[in-house]
Design a protein around this motif. Sequence first.
Motif, PDB file in Angstrom:
ATOM      1  N   LEU A   1     -18.287   3.128   9.257  1.00 41.36           N
ATOM      2  CA  LEU A   1     -18.703   2.122   8.288  1.00 41.36           C
ATOM      3  C   LEU A   1     -17.560   1.797   7.314  1.00 41.36           C
ATOM      4  CD1 LEU A   1     -21.011   0.358   7.263  1.00 41.36           C
ATOM      5  CD2 LEU A   1     -21.706   2.258   5.816  1.00 41.36           C
ATOM      6  N   GLY A   2     -16.872   2.833   6.825  1.00 42.62           N
ATOM      7  CA  GLY A   2     -15.733   2.618   5.931  1.00 42.62           C
ATOM      8  C   GLY A   2     -14.604   1.859   6.614  1.00 42.62           C
ATOM      9  N   ALA A   3     -14.335   2.196   7.867  1.00 45.78           N
ATOM     10  CA  ALA A   3     -13.278   1.516   8.615  1.00 45.78           C
ATOM     11  C   ALA A   3     -13.646   0.054   8.856  1.00 45.78           C
ATOM     12  CB  ALA A   3     -13.024   2.230   9.936  1.00 45.78           C
TER      13      ALA A   3
ATOM     14  N   MET B   1     -11.553  -3.259   7.632  1.00 47.11           N
ATOM     15  CA  MET B   1     -11.081  -4.330   8.506  1.00 47.11           C
ATOM     16  C   MET B   1     -11.594  -5.693   8.043  1.00 47.11           C
ATOM     17  SD  MET B   1      -8.984  -3.155  10.594  1.00 47.11           S
ATOM     18  CE  MET B   1      -8.469  -1.860   9.523  1.00 47.11           C
ATOM     19  N   VAL B   2     -12.828  -5.747   7.551  1.00 54.20           N
ATOM     20  CA  VAL B   2     -13.351  -7.011   7.013  1.00 54.20           C
ATOM     21  C   VAL B   2     -12.506  -7.439   5.820  1.00 54.20           C
ATOM     22  CG1 VAL B   2     -15.318  -8.063   5.813  1.00 54.20           C
ATOM     23  CG2 VAL B   2     -15.686  -6.714   7.884  1.00 54.20           C
ATOM     24  N   ASP B   3     -12.151  -6.472   4.983  1.00 52.61           N
ATOM     25  CA  ASP B   3     -11.275  -6.738   3.836  1.00 52.61           C
ATOM     26  C   ASP B   3      -9.949  -7.331   4.316  1.00 52.61           C
ATOM     27  OD1 ASP B   3      -8.918  -4.994   2.156  1.00 52.61           O
ATOM     28  OD2 ASP B   3     -10.319  -6.195   0.976  1.00 52.61           O
TER      29      ASP B   3
ATOM     30  N   LEU C   1      -6.009 -11.840   5.384  1.00 49.26           N
ATOM     31  CA  LEU C   1      -5.246 -12.665   6.323  1.00 49.26           C
ATOM     32  C   LEU C   1      -5.356 -14.143   5.960  1.00 49.26           C
ATOM     33  CD1 LEU C   1      -6.215 -10.987   9.713  1.00 49.26           C
ATOM     34  CD2 LEU C   1      -3.981 -10.880   8.610  1.00 49.26           C
ATOM     35  N   ARG C   2      -6.530 -14.570   5.586  1.00 48.69           N
ATOM     36  CA  ARG C   2      -6.739 -15.972   5.204  1.00 48.69           C
ATOM     37  C   ARG C   2      -6.185 -16.258   3.809  1.00 48.69           C
ATOM     38  NH1 ARG C   2      -9.448 -18.806   8.662  1.00 48.69           N
ATOM     39  NH2 ARG C   2     -10.733 -17.786  10.203  1.00 48.69           N
ATOM     40  N   LEU C   3      -6.441 -15.358   2.881  1.00 55.49           N
ATOM     41  CA  LEU C   3      -5.989 -15.544   1.508  1.00 55.49           C
ATOM     42  C   LEU C   3      -4.468 -15.655   1.433  1.00 55.49           C
ATOM     43  CD1 LEU C   3      -6.884 -15.594  -1.506  1.00 55.49           C
ATOM     44  CD2 LEU C   3      -6.542 -13.123  -1.508  1.00 55.49           C
TER      45      LEU C   3
END
Length: 138
Positions: free
Chosen positions: A9-11, A15-17, A22-24
């Motif tokens: 869950l932490g990983a 990755m979502v972060d 990547l977009r920012l």
Amino acid sequence: LLSDAAHLLGAAAYMVDHEVLLRLWAVAPPYRAAFRASLGVLLAAFWRGHLLERRHGISAESFASPAVRRRQIAAAPRTAQRSLFRADLAIMLSENLLFSAFVQGMLSGVEARRGGGGGRSGGGAGDETSAGRCEDGG
């Protein structure tokens, strides 16, 4: 099992972060694609290794000493040993590609913001297709 679930869950949150970053940071599309592809390979390899461990009675790394795990792997059929090795190799390679794509991709975003290209296509700072156009009228 709970610690593995918490780690997963932490990983996943981590990755979502990174996907948001990547977009920012305007990371170039090839780096974003490499990041996503390596993440997909990583998840598939983790799942494959988990299934092999369960099928052949091999304890997860977090639940057994290295000596116990080595004995369990040695007791598994040769084909399972090779498959587990390939899954572990895929995990290591995809982790490294994931890291490399993210770090190298950050540099592409920095270049795009400085006007050097390599980042967002179609309208980034210094891009000829932006509203300001080039000074020479292009």
